[in-house]
Design an enzyme around this catalytic site. Structure first.
Site, PDB file in Angstrom:
ATOM      1  N   THR A  78       0.871  -1.176   0.000  1.00 60.66           N
ATOM      2  CA  THR A  78       0.000   0.000   0.000  1.00 60.66           C
ATOM      3  C   THR A  78       0.906   1.222   0.000  1.00 60.66           C
ATOM      4  O   THR A  78       1.521   1.548   1.017  1.00 60.66           O
ATOM      5  CB  THR A  78      -0.912   0.011   1.240  1.00 60.66           C
ATOM      6  OG1 THR A  78      -1.699  -1.178   1.254  1.00 60.66           O
ATOM      7  CG2 THR A  78      -1.840   1.223   1.214  1.00 60.66           C
ATOM      8  N   LYS A 154      -7.084   0.961  -3.009  1.00 60.20           N
ATOM      9  CA  LYS A 154      -6.679   0.396  -1.727  1.00 60.20           C
ATOM     10  C   LYS A 154      -6.679   1.457  -0.644  1.00 60.20           C
ATOM     11  O   LYS A 154      -7.162   1.247   0.481  1.00 60.20           O
ATOM     12  CB  LYS A 154      -5.298  -0.248  -1.874  1.00 60.20           C
ATOM     13  CG  LYS A 154      -4.613  -0.603  -0.575  1.00 60.20           C
ATOM     14  CD  LYS A 154      -5.343  -1.659   0.216  1.00 60.20           C
ATOM     15  CE  LYS A 154      -4.509  -2.052   1.442  1.00 60.20           C
ATOM     16  NZ  LYS A 154      -5.212  -3.018   2.309  1.00 60.20           N
ATOM     17  N   LYS A 223      -0.390   5.826   8.605  1.00 58.06           N
ATOM     18  CA  LYS A 223       0.263   6.009   7.306  1.00 58.06           C
ATOM     19  C   LYS A 223      -0.759   6.032   6.174  1.00 58.06           C
ATOM     20  O   LYS A 223      -0.702   6.889   5.281  1.00 58.06           O
ATOM     21  CB  LYS A 223       1.283   4.892   7.088  1.00 58.06           C
ATOM     22  CG  LYS A 223       2.053   4.947   5.788  1.00 58.06           C
ATOM     23  CD  LYS A 223       1.489   4.029   4.703  1.00 58.06           C
ATOM     24  CE  LYS A 223       1.620   2.568   5.049  1.00 58.06           C
ATOM     25  NZ  LYS A 223       1.194   1.681   3.929  1.00 58.06           N
TER      26      LYS A 223
END
Length: 287
Positions: A78, A154, A223
């Site tokens: 990701t 995603k 994140k």
């Protein structure tokens, strides 16, 4: 890795921490001494934690120059949209094929080979690696030729998961303040209005106060919300709730909850409401 081996694929593995490769070696995988050596295969699958790790291992190390033309690199990380575009360009310069294939699924889902895998890249490259993807997941979801499309999907999906966790965290703090346990409230919600896997899975963790071991640690959630904000800024798409999520996750990290699952946002909501001081049932930080 174990699912690829079980499906009959020949596998060479490399990890920055060599000890992590031992379980796969015991199952028949070869262990490479360097990432470049592992990459000298027909297909390279990489699973790294963040932009920095991907840049260090894939770009800065010279690994791409060690790969044969026509090799397909499947990147399951990701990462930011900006890095996804840069990777696609760097692979194209070297006549390497690049497929972005981030996944949805916690470690138990991965172990069971039931991941949902997003895939974006040239159709021929996706078809070439499809047997490997199908060995790891229950479904492959093609999202077009541009690799960054899989990454933004995603990121957006993780933004939705974080939003679901935050809403359950705040709602359970409210019910606890009035004497309704998180377990009772979430049992109702996840079997009626929100009877969906994400709510049921994370609702169970919140109800049981089971935040260790972390299936998805809080720092990774922080994140990913940051990645959503960066992608939104580049495309001038307002994401007002992302700011709320970022601050909640940051508050958890500031409180020292670094090793906990991101469902521990429930702890943040409980602390904000001072539930322990008011007699609410204290959450079990140890899990």
């Amino acid at each position: 890795a174990s699912n690829l081996l079980a499906a009959g694929h020949t596998l060479t593995v490399w990890n920055r921490s060599r000890a992590a490769t031992e379980p796969w070696a015991s199952l028949g995988a070869r262990v490479a001494r360097t990432a470049a050596r592992a990459a000298q295969r027909e297909v390279l699958c990489s699973v790294l934690a963040n932009d920095q790790a991907v840049r260090e291992v894939i770009l800065d190390s010279g690994l791409l120059d060690a790969m044969d033309r026509g090799t397909v690199h499947v990147n399951h990380a990701t990462i930011s949209v900006a890095l996804a575009k840069e990777l696609a360009d760097e692979h194209a310069k070297r006549e390497l094929e690049y497929v972005a294939a981030p996944v949805f699924g916690r470690p138990d889902i991965a172990a069971a080979g039931k991941l949902n895998i997003l895939a974006a890249g040239k159709p021929a490259a996706i078809e070439k690696v499809r047997p490997r993807l199908e060995a790891m997941g229950s479904k492959v979801w093609p999202l077009g030729d541009a690799p960054e499309r899989a990454n933004v999907a995603k990121i957006a999906g993780n933004f939705m998961l974080a939003s679901a966790i935050e809403s359950m965290a705040e709602a359970t703090a409210l019910t606890r303040a009035y004497g309704v346990s998180a377990a009772d409230f979430l049992e109702v919600m996840t079997n009626t209005l929100f009877a969906a896997p994400a709510y049921q899975g994370y609702g169970r963790l919140i109800a049981e106060q089971r935040f260790k071991p972390a299936g998805f640690p809080l720092p990774l959630g922080f994140k990913d919300v940051g990645l959503a904000q960066a992608a939104a800024g580049s495309a001038r798409v307002p994401l007002p709730f992302a700011g709320v999520l970022r601050d909640s996750l940051l508050e958890a990290l500031a409180a020292g909850d670094v090793e906990l699952d991101w469902s521990a946002l429930a702890l943040v909501a409980a602390r904000r409401a001072h539930l322990d001081e008011r007699g609410g049932s204290p959450p079990d930080r140890a899990g």
